[in-house]
Design a protein around this motif. Structure first.
Motif, mmCIF file in Angstrom:
data_model
loop_
_atom_site.group_PDB
_atom_site.id
_atom_site.type_symbol
_atom_site.label_atom_id
_atom_site.label_comp_id
_atom_site.label_asym_id
_atom_site.label_seq_id
_atom_site.Cartn_x
_atom_site.Cartn_y
_atom_site.Cartn_z
ATOM 1 N N LEU A 1 -23.527 -15.607 43.058
ATOM 2 C CA LEU A 1 -23.576 -14.690 41.915
ATOM 3 C C LEU A 1 -24.966 -14.674 41.301
ATOM 4 C CD1 LEU A 1 -20.253 -15.208 39.893
ATOM 5 C CD2 LEU A 1 -20.799 -13.447 41.584
ATOM 6 N N ALA A 2 -25.559 -15.849 41.148
ATOM 7 C CA ALA A 2 -26.914 -15.922 40.586
ATOM 8 C C ALA A 2 -27.925 -15.257 41.517
ATOM 9 C CB ALA A 2 -27.288 -17.378 40.320
ATOM 10 N N ALA A 3 -27.771 -15.498 42.817
ATOM 11 C CA ALA A 3 -28.700 -14.918 43.785
ATOM 12 C C ALA A 3 -28.629 -13.400 43.804
ATOM 13 C CB ALA A 3 -28.402 -15.475 45.185
ATOM 14 N N LEU A 4 -27.455 -12.841 43.495
ATOM 15 C CA LEU A 4 -27.248 -11.396 43.568
ATOM 16 C C LEU A 4 -27.355 -10.699 42.207
ATOM 17 C CD1 LEU A 4 -24.296 -11.415 46.113
ATOM 18 C CD2 LEU A 4 -26.662 -10.721 46.550
ATOM 19 N N ASP A 5 -27.872 -11.412 41.203
ATOM 20 C CA ASP A 5 -28.103 -10.839 39.866
ATOM 21 C C ASP A 5 -26.826 -10.325 39.206
ATOM 22 O OD1 ASP A 5 -30.858 -11.334 39.973
ATOM 23 O OD2 ASP A 5 -31.268 -9.438 40.968
ATOM 24 N N ALA B 1 -27.235 -5.128 45.118
ATOM 25 C CA ALA B 1 -26.958 -6.346 45.884
ATOM 26 C C ALA B 1 -26.364 -6.054 47.249
ATOM 27 C CB ALA B 1 -26.015 -7.254 45.091
ATOM 28 N N THR B 2 -25.814 -4.859 47.450
ATOM 29 C CA THR B 2 -25.204 -4.542 48.741
ATOM 30 C C THR B 2 -26.239 -4.431 49.860
ATOM 31 O OG1 THR B 2 -25.292 -2.151 48.323
ATOM 32 C CG2 THR B 2 -23.306 -3.325 47.614
ATOM 33 N N SER C 1 -15.719 -8.682 50.746
ATOM 34 C CA SER C 1 -16.072 -9.405 51.974
ATOM 35 C C SER C 1 -17.084 -8.636 52.822
ATOM 36 C CB SER C 1 -14.812 -9.701 52.791
ATOM 37 O OG SER C 1 -14.144 -8.505 53.128
ATOM 38 N N LYS C 2 -17.068 -7.301 52.720
ATOM 39 C CA LYS C 2 -18.018 -6.502 53.491
ATOM 40 C C LYS C 2 -19.358 -6.360 52.787
ATOM 41 C CE LYS C 2 -18.716 -1.861 55.388
ATOM 42 N NZ LYS C 2 -18.130 -0.499 55.569
ATOM 43 N N CYS C 3 -19.330 -6.062 51.500
ATOM 44 C CA CYS C 3 -20.566 -5.748 50.775
ATOM 45 C C CYS C 3 -21.234 -6.967 50.144
ATOM 46 C CB CYS C 3 -20.276 -4.715 49.692
ATOM 47 S SG CYS C 3 -19.690 -3.131 50.330
ATOM 48 N N PHE C 4 -20.443 -8.016 49.866
ATOM 49 C CA PHE C 4 -20.973 -9.227 49.235
ATOM 50 C C PHE C 4 -20.455 -10.456 49.994
ATOM 51 C CE2 PHE C 4 -20.063 -5.912 46.077
ATOM 52 C CZ PHE C 4 -21.346 -5.637 45.606
#
Length: 310
Positions: free
Chosen positions: A169-173, A221-222, A85-88
């Motif tokens: 998920l797709a947006a963050l590779d 992604a973070t 919840s914090k990093c993604f």
């Protein structure tokens, strides 16, 4: 419901070996598969219960700052995990916008990736559906299709994939880990699902018997954590699949959109998609709120946020 055999393997390798028998299907949360079985849409001869396989229910930090999510992690557990919840935050927001709390408590990460379309013609055995019965046709193309695809559809199928989770998920590779009889392999999430083309019955790159064992979010992604949002437009705020949705993850330092084609009554989705993409970008630019909104991913949620979800 047809009779079927039930197998509970003790390891991933045992599960993959058991799935080599034709007519087998993996069972985890069962929130989609059991509905399909009760409706006569699918009739597996053998269910392989992977819900208790060791290691698949873990959320593990990675050396690069990313996270590895076991395929049997429940959607609710993932959404409320402090690191996720914090990093993604867009991932957590997408998960909390999907289904009901009861279903999120049962549904799994792997099952979310592999859930079948909610196209009404797919669920109706009396309708022609190339996804359910290859070569039979697609009644959705000439039927009630206002909620169906404007991107990536073919003459064989205009159904959409129902997952909220897969969008960020797709947006963050994200990467998908897959186990099969030939060993383990990895596939980028954006390559995992297949466009319908002339074979809409084949929905992913999984070979027969292969099992999704984990999803990985990279540490890179973070960097989007402070400017990441997921937005979902639906016909009702609670317990409904998206009409259109968007994930926006921005890295802010000091105009061509993919071609979309209507397939009948769904031309409205093109304009809605433009607007929701712009709004998602604006929300991401404003910054990730301290708390997930009271109505996750809803365009009606207060800006920038509402009551905490933890």
């Amino acid at each position: 419901m047809n009779r079927f055999d039930y197998v509970r393997p003790a390891t991933v390798s045992e599960a993959v070996a058991a799935a080599g028998v034709p007519g087998s299907a993996y069972l985890a949360g069962g929130t989609n598969l059991l509905d399909l079985m009760k409706g006569g849409i699918v009739s597996p001869q053998r269910l392989i219960d992977v819900s208790r396989l060791p290691g698949l229910d873990r959320i593990e930090p990675l050396p690069d700052g990313g996270v590895r999510i076991g395929a049997c992690v429940r959607n609710a557990d993932l959404a409320y995990d402090p690191t996720v919840s914090k990093c993604f935050p867009a991932v957590a927001e997408a998960l909390l916008s999907g289904a009901s709390a009861q279903l999120r408590n049962a549904a799994t990460v792997g099952g979310n990736l592999l859930q079948r379309t909610r196209c009404a013609y797919f669920y109706d055995p009396a309708s022609a559906c190339n996804k359910r019965q290859p070569g039979s046709g697609c009644d959705a193309r000439g039927g009630e299709n206002r909620l169906y695809a404007v991107l990536g559809w073919s003459q064989s199928c205009i159904a959409t994939h129902p997952s909220d989770f897969c969008v960020p998920l797709a947006a963050l590779d994200a990467m998908v880990e897959i186990e099969g009889q030939a060993g383990r392999r990895e596939v980028a999430l954006e390559d995992f699902h297949l466009l319908p083309g002339v074979t809409p019955e084949r929905e992913s790159v999984l070979a027969p018997g292969e099992l999704v064992v984990a999803v990985r979010l990279p540490g890179a992604a973070t960097r989007f954590a402070t400017h990441a949002r997921y937005l979902k437009l639906r016909e009702r705020t609670s317990y409904a699949f998206a009409v259109v949705s968007a994930a926006a993850c921005l890295h802010i330092e000091d105009e061509v959109i993919a071609e979309a084609r209507p397939s009948g009554d769904n031309a409205l989705k093109i304009e809605l998609a433009r607007r929701i993409a712009v709004r998602a970008l604006a929300l991401a630019a404003a910054g990730t709120p301290d708390h997930v909104p009271a109505l996750p991913a809803s365009p009606f949620a207060p800006i920038p946020g509402g009551a905490p979800h933890g």
